[in-house]
Write a protein that holds these residues in place. Structure first.
Motif, PDB file in Angstrom:
ATOM      1  N   ALA A   1       3.992   5.896  -5.135  1.00 32.96           N
ATOM      2  CA  ALA A   1       4.511   5.800  -6.498  1.00 32.96           C
ATOM      3  C   ALA A   1       3.494   6.185  -7.563  1.00 32.96           C
ATOM      4  CB  ALA A   1       5.014   4.387  -6.771  1.00 32.96           C
ATOM      5  N   PHE A   2       2.263   5.806  -7.375  1.00 34.96           N
ATOM      6  CA  PHE A   2       1.282   5.980  -8.441  1.00 34.96           C
ATOM      7  C   PHE A   2       0.340   7.146  -8.245  1.00 34.96           C
ATOM      8  CE2 PHE A   2       2.408   1.426  -8.696  1.00 34.96           C
ATOM      9  CZ  PHE A   2       3.051   1.496  -9.912  1.00 34.96           C
ATOM     10  N   VAL A   3       0.355   7.742  -7.091  1.00 35.26           N
ATOM     11  CA  VAL A   3      -0.432   8.946  -6.875  1.00 35.26           C
ATOM     12  C   VAL A   3       0.446  10.105  -7.343  1.00 35.26           C
ATOM     13  CG1 VAL A   3      -1.559  10.385  -5.142  1.00 35.26           C
ATOM     14  CG2 VAL A   3      -1.630   7.901  -4.932  1.00 35.26           C
ATOM     15  N   GLY A   4      -0.109  11.014  -8.122  1.00 36.16           N
ATOM     16  CA  GLY A   4       0.669  12.083  -8.719  1.00 36.16           C
ATOM     17  C   GLY A   4       1.557  12.840  -7.750  1.00 36.16           C
ATOM     18  N   ILE A   5       1.073  13.090  -6.569  1.00 34.09           N
ATOM     19  CA  ILE A   5       1.854  13.813  -5.560  1.00 34.09           C
ATOM     20  C   ILE A   5       2.116  12.895  -4.370  1.00 34.09           C
ATOM     21  CG2 ILE A   5       1.233  16.159  -6.239  1.00 34.09           C
ATOM     22  CD1 ILE A   5      -1.047  16.044  -4.228  1.00 34.09           C
ATOM     23  N   GLY A   6       2.567  11.690  -4.675  1.00 32.68           N
ATOM     24  CA  GLY A   6       2.766  10.658  -3.661  1.00 32.68           C
ATOM     25  C   GLY A   6       3.735  11.026  -2.568  1.00 32.68           C
ATOM     26  N   TRP A   7       4.718  11.835  -2.891  1.00 33.38           N
ATOM     27  CA  TRP A   7       5.693  12.210  -1.860  1.00 33.38           C
ATOM     28  C   TRP A   7       5.034  12.988  -0.734  1.00 33.38           C
ATOM     29  CZ3 TRP A   7       6.363  17.431  -1.218  1.00 33.38           C
ATOM     30  CH2 TRP A   7       5.898  18.246  -2.244  1.00 33.38           C
ATOM     31  N   LEU A   8       3.866  13.586  -0.990  1.00 26.48           N
ATOM     32  CA  LEU A   8       3.135  14.276   0.081  1.00 26.48           C
ATOM     33  C   LEU A   8       2.523  13.289   1.068  1.00 26.48           C
ATOM     34  CD1 LEU A   8       1.380  17.130  -1.914  1.00 26.48           C
ATOM     35  CD2 LEU A   8       3.328  17.328  -0.361  1.00 26.48           C
ATOM     36  N   MET A   9       2.396  12.031   0.642  1.00 27.65           N
ATOM     37  CA  MET A   9       1.837  10.995   1.518  1.00 27.65           C
ATOM     38  C   MET A   9       2.850  10.526   2.559  1.00 27.65           C
ATOM     39  SD  MET A   9      -1.311  10.222   0.688  1.00 27.65           S
ATOM     40  CE  MET A   9      -1.562   8.562   1.260  1.00 27.65           C
ATOM     41  N   LEU A  10       4.127  10.706   2.302  1.00 27.29           N
ATOM     42  CA  LEU A  10       5.156  10.184   3.195  1.00 27.29           C
ATOM     43  C   LEU A  10       5.018  10.661   4.635  1.00 27.29           C
ATOM     44  CD1 LEU A  10       8.276  10.094   0.894  1.00 27.29           C
ATOM     45  CD2 LEU A  10       6.938   8.182   1.747  1.00 27.29           C
ATOM     46  N   PRO A  11       4.783  11.955   4.903  1.00 27.26           N
ATOM     47  CA  PRO A  11       4.626  12.358   6.311  1.00 27.26           C
ATOM     48  C   PRO A  11       3.446  11.671   7.008  1.00 27.26           C
ATOM     49  CG  PRO A  11       4.977  14.279   4.931  1.00 27.26           C
ATOM     50  CD  PRO A  11       4.789  13.103   4.010  1.00 27.26           C
ATOM     51  N   VAL A  12       2.407  11.377   6.247  1.00 26.20           N
ATOM     52  CA  VAL A  12       1.235  10.710   6.818  1.00 26.20           C
ATOM     53  C   VAL A  12       1.516   9.235   7.081  1.00 26.20           C
ATOM     54  CG1 VAL A  12      -1.167  10.037   6.327  1.00 26.20           C
ATOM     55  CG2 VAL A  12      -0.342  12.319   5.692  1.00 26.20           C
ATOM     56  N   LEU A  13       2.326   8.614   6.242  1.00 23.74           N
ATOM     57  CA  LEU A  13       2.549   7.169   6.314  1.00 23.74           C
ATOM     58  C   LEU A  13       3.744   6.760   7.169  1.00 23.74           C
ATOM     59  CD1 LEU A  13       1.840   6.257   2.594  1.00 23.74           C
ATOM     60  CD2 LEU A  13       0.306   6.030   4.555  1.00 23.74           C
ATOM     61  N   ILE A  14       4.594   7.680   7.551  1.00 19.82           N
ATOM     62  CA  ILE A  14       5.815   7.283   8.253  1.00 19.82           C
ATOM     63  C   ILE A  14       5.537   6.728   9.653  1.00 19.82           C
ATOM     64  CG2 ILE A  14       6.473   9.529   9.220  1.00 19.82           C
ATOM     65  CD1 ILE A  14       9.372   8.527   8.111  1.00 19.82           C
TER      66      ILE A  14
ATOM     67  N   PHE B   1       0.825  -1.205   0.000  1.00 14.10           N
ATOM     68  CA  PHE B   1       0.000   0.000   0.000  1.00 14.10           C
ATOM     69  C   PHE B   1       0.862   1.258   0.000  1.00 14.10           C
ATOM     70  CE2 PHE B   1      -1.710   3.365   2.781  1.00 14.10           C
ATOM     71  CZ  PHE B   1      -2.696   3.842   1.933  1.00 14.10           C
ATOM     72  N   VAL B   2       1.911   1.289   0.826  1.00 12.84           N
ATOM     73  CA  VAL B   2       2.799   2.452   0.889  1.00 12.84           C
ATOM     74  C   VAL B   2       3.448   2.690  -0.472  1.00 12.84           C
ATOM     75  CG1 VAL B   2       4.942   3.333   1.897  1.00 12.84           C
ATOM     76  CG2 VAL B   2       3.208   2.314   3.366  1.00 12.84           C
ATOM     77  N   LEU B   3       3.911   1.630  -1.110  1.00  7.48           N
ATOM     78  CA  LEU B   3       4.531   1.770  -2.427  1.00  7.48           C
ATOM     79  C   LEU B   3       3.546   2.289  -3.468  1.00  7.48           C
ATOM     80  CD1 LEU B   3       6.795  -1.384  -2.569  1.00  7.48           C
ATOM     81  CD2 LEU B   3       7.503   0.995  -2.305  1.00  7.48           C
ATOM     82  N   ILE B   4       2.337   1.754  -3.450  1.00 18.04           N
ATOM     83  CA  ILE B   4       1.315   2.204  -4.397  1.00 18.04           C
ATOM     84  C   ILE B   4       0.946   3.658  -4.118  1.00 18.04           C
ATOM     85  CG2 ILE B   4      -1.106   1.919  -5.080  1.00 18.04           C
ATOM     86  CD1 ILE B   4      -0.663  -1.125  -4.660  1.00 18.04           C
ATOM     87  N   ALA B   5       0.738   3.987  -2.850  1.00 21.37           N
ATOM     88  CA  ALA B   5       0.322   5.344  -2.485  1.00 21.37           C
ATOM     89  C   ALA B   5       1.372   6.382  -2.838  1.00 21.37           C
ATOM     90  CB  ALA B   5       0.004   5.403  -0.996  1.00 21.37           C
TER      91      ALA B   5
END
Length: 115
Positions: free
Chosen positions: A48-61, A42-46
């Motif tokens: 890698a494939f979401v246009g602004i996926g790097w914004l997800m990193l603070p939420v997922l860490i 899920f983390v990889l998909i969220a």
């Protein structure tokens, strides 16, 4: 089979994602291999494939660190072993632990999350 916290063992992708967010900052307990690796998928998909996926990193860490600690608990190791990951070659040992089958039955971190 119901776990001590009232939840069911995780065995699918959607259950792993729900569990990851439900136990967002919970370090206690155990996580089976399916839960851990499906969360990483899920983390990889969220990211890698979401246009602004790097914004997800603070939420997922935070949930990622917590599920990794719970996975280490499943193999009988303390979550503090994550700090060993600071040493580059030691990451191989951490990966080895994460790939191992969890301890059968209960251990000092909780009941077995195996399905």
């Amino acid at each position: 089979m119901t776990l001590a916290d009232g939840s069911m063992p995780v065995s699918t992708f959607s259950e792993a994602v729900k569990s990851g967010f439900k136990k967002y900052a919970k370090i206690g307990g155990r996580a089976n291999r399916v839960e851990y690796w499906m969360w990483w998928l899920f983390v990889l998909i969220a990211t890698a494939f979401v246009g602004i996926g790097w914004l997800m990193l603070p939420v997922l860490i935070i949930p990622t660190l917590c599920i990794t600690a719970r996975r280490l608990h499943d193999v009988g190791k303390s979550g503090w072993w994550l700090l060993v990951g600071i040493i580059p070659i030691a990451n191989l040992y951490i990966l080895y632990l994460l790939l191992q089958r969890g301890e059968s039955g209960d251990n000092r971190y909780g009941i077995s999350p195996s399905v």
